[in-house]
Design an enzyme around this catalytic site. Structure first.
Site, PDB file in Angstrom:
ATOM      1  N   ASP A 135       0.797  -0.822  -0.002  1.00 42.04           N
ATOM      2  CA  ASP A 135       0.073  -0.217  -0.212  1.00 42.04           C
ATOM      3  C   ASP A 135       1.307   1.553   0.129  1.00 42.04           C
ATOM      4  O   ASP A 135       1.203   1.407   1.152  1.00 42.04           O
ATOM      5  CB  ASP A 135      -1.004   0.230   1.381  1.00 42.04           C
ATOM      6  N   HIS A 142      -4.128  13.725   0.944  1.00 47.33           N
ATOM      7  CA  HIS A 142      -4.291  13.260   1.881  1.00 47.33           C
ATOM      8  C   HIS A 142      -3.312  13.030   2.886  1.00 47.33           C
ATOM      9  O   HIS A 142      -3.335  13.005   4.130  1.00 47.33           O
ATOM     10  CB  HIS A 142      -4.150  11.440   1.101  1.00 47.33           C
ATOM     11  N   ARG A 151      -0.088  14.849  13.895  1.00 47.23           N
ATOM     12  CA  ARG A 151       1.260  16.316  14.210  1.00 47.23           C
ATOM     13  C   ARG A 151       0.838  17.025  13.859  1.00 47.23           C
ATOM     14  O   ARG A 151      -0.030  17.504  15.094  1.00 47.23           O
ATOM     15  CB  ARG A 151       2.394  15.544  13.128  1.00 47.23           C
ATOM     16  N   GLU A 210      -9.606   4.239  -2.789  1.00 45.12           N
ATOM     17  CA  GLU A 210      -8.124   3.735  -3.649  1.00 45.12           C
ATOM     18  C   GLU A 210      -8.474   3.206  -4.533  1.00 45.12           C
ATOM     19  O   GLU A 210      -9.527   2.957  -4.907  1.00 45.12           O
ATOM     20  CB  GLU A 210      -7.191   3.189  -2.905  1.00 45.12           C
ATOM     21  N   TYR A 253       0.771   2.652  15.645  1.00 44.79           N
ATOM     22  CA  TYR A 253       1.797   2.271  14.225  1.00 44.79           C
ATOM     23  C   TYR A 253       3.511   2.952  14.422  1.00 44.79           C
ATOM     24  O   TYR A 253       4.250   2.594  13.687  1.00 44.79           O
ATOM     25  CB  TYR A 253       0.900   3.396  13.554  1.00 44.79           C
ATOM     26  N   SER A 266      -9.938  -5.395   3.247  1.00 46.35           N
ATOM     27  CA  SER A 266      -9.296  -4.416   2.222  1.00 46.35           C
ATOM     28  C   SER A 266     -10.477  -4.956   0.917  1.00 46.35           C
ATOM     29  O   SER A 266     -10.668  -6.358   0.888  1.00 46.35           O
ATOM     30  CB  SER A 266      -8.138  -4.434   1.834  1.00 46.35           C
TER      31      SER A 266
HETATM   32 MN    MN Z   1      -4.382   2.448   2.606  1.00 48.07          MN
END
Ligand code: MN
Length: 427
Positions: A135, A142, A151, A210, A253, A266
């Site tokens: 990905d 984005h 952030r 996407e 993450y 997905s």
């Molecule tokens: Mn993605």
């Protein structure tokens, strides 16, 4: 060379709707179960599914070097591995068979009964066995929005972003075709203000708008693919909803990137539209804002003008269109992605899938996720039949659609539609 198959004047003898995504110029590839429960590779014209296995058995691909069982498979991987020359020969032949004025199949009722199905007689399957799924993160809008949300404004884009198409390795075991529902995932998350994590249902389930491309066998271990050759190894494109659980993602993450917040599901559209069919819709990519290393420099039209949209449909209610975007906004194009992916010698195989990353446009009504559309829940999105959404709720269906249009020809992808079920409970 993509020849006569793209001719806007070409018509078919099949009776098809005027505004279909699947005119005779499209000729995508998919896999379906027929009414007799036989699995086959096929194409689609209008609302008809065409059984390519049956066409081949009846001799309609004579003269094209194909193995006898190439279309009698439950995935497209072997056909894709045959390479671009074969894809073109097969699409050209299909175009000829169904072209207005060609009586061979048209006037043979026995053959038509074996070859042509109406869509409601068939069941679409996942079209490829996806070996590896990568990905990317290639929309500047984005990446900037996410940076601002997680952030701050001044360091929204990481320093590497302008120099390479950033990506992570995803998981293929949870890639599903359109129409398969998904349970709300549970996971570990850190509630606001808490010092200890909890396990519970994700409260921030989101879509990611996407597209994804499917590759053929491209290179050997150790061998990079030059940016100017990359397109030869791309079979085609699908719509792709890369479901995300933002609360799980946020806690997990750092430092190794996306994991369980991403790999619960997905969803892909079922018909793979070839790059040849999309050739008339090529367009310029955004100009690079920093000078690129030579292996990423590509000139000419390397992007595609594909209109994209997302709707949310609560159970028993009408759909609300929540965003409109376009594939052409991608800062990094597919050629650059494939060149970067292989610059270290990483092999790419037939049936691998490369997601674009969320495709956000420049305006707030063109953002590609609820996290951006509702700006992390601070601006709920109104629904047409009342109520609003910050994220996706139980029993909502998310529907993505996409198409290109020019000179009266529309090449579309159909849709990718997924219902979000409540959290899984053992019966
Ligand atoms: Mn993605």
């Amino acid at each position: 060379m993509p020849s006569k198959t793209n001719d806007p004047k070409r018509k078919t003898w099949l009776d098809i709707p005027k505004n279909t995504d699947f005119p005779i110029q499209n000729i995508p590839f998919g896999v379906f179960l027929t009414r007799d429960d036989i699995i086959t590779i096929g194409t689609r014209i209008g609302d008809f599914a065409i059984d390519l296995g049956a066409l081949h058995q009846l001799g309609y691909f004579e003269g094209i070097p194909l193995t006898d069982d190439i279309f009698l498979q439950d995935t497209l991987n072997d056909f894709i591995a045959d390479g671009r020359k074969t894809w073109r020969l097969v699409r050209n032949r299909i175009s000829t068979i169904f072209e207005e004025g060609n009586a061979n199949l048209r006037d043979n009722q026995e053959h038509r009964d074996r070859v042509i199905f109406h869509l409601d007689e068939i069941e679409m399957q996942l079209p490829v066995q996806i070996g590896d799924y990568t990905d990317f993160y290639s929309s500047k809008e984005h990446a900037t929005n996410v940076g601002k949300i997680f952030r701050d404004k001044d360091s929204a884009l990481m320093p590497n972003w302008m120099h390479m198409p950033v990506a992570y390795h995803g998981r293929s075991s949870s890639i599903i075709p359109s129409g398969i529902p998904v349970h709300r995932p549970q996971g570990q998350k850190l509630p606001n203000g808490a010092t200890k994590p909890i396990l519970g249902p994700s409260r921030l389930v989101d879509f990611e708008l996407e597209m994804a491309f499917i590759t053929t066998d491209a290179n050997e271990l150790g061998q990079p693919i030059p940016v100017d050759e990359a397109a030869d190894y791309i079979f085609g494109l699908v719509l792709f909803n890369d479901w995300s659980a933002r609360d799980i993602q946020k806690w997990e993450y750092a430092p190794l990137g996306p994991f369980l917040g991403k790999n619960f599901a997905s969803a892909m559209s079922c018909w793979i539209v070839t790059l040849d069919a999309l050739e008339p819709f090529k367009t310029e990519s955004p100009k690079p804002e920093k000078e690129l290393l030579p292996y990423l420099q590509s000139s000419g039209k390397r992007n595609y003008d594909i209109k994209l949209e997302v709707s949310i449909q609560p159970e028993g209610k009408a759909e609300t269109l929540v965003t409109r975007s376009n594939f052409k906004h991608m800062y990094w194009n597919m050629n650059q992605q494939l060149a970067h992916h292989t610059i270290n010698g990483c092999p790419v195989n037939s049936g691998d899938m490369m997601g674009s990353g969320t495709i956000s446009g420049p305006t707030p009504d063109s953002y590609g996720s609820m996290m951006e559309l509702s700006w992390k829940g601070s601006k709920p999105v109104k629904l047409d039949e009342g109520g609003d959404r910050k994220f996706i709720e139980d029993n909502d269906t998310v529907i993505m659609r996409g198409y290109s249009e020019k000179n009266g020809v529309r090449i579309g992808f159909g849709d990718v539609s997924t219902k979000l079920l409540p959290i899984f409970k053992k019966k």
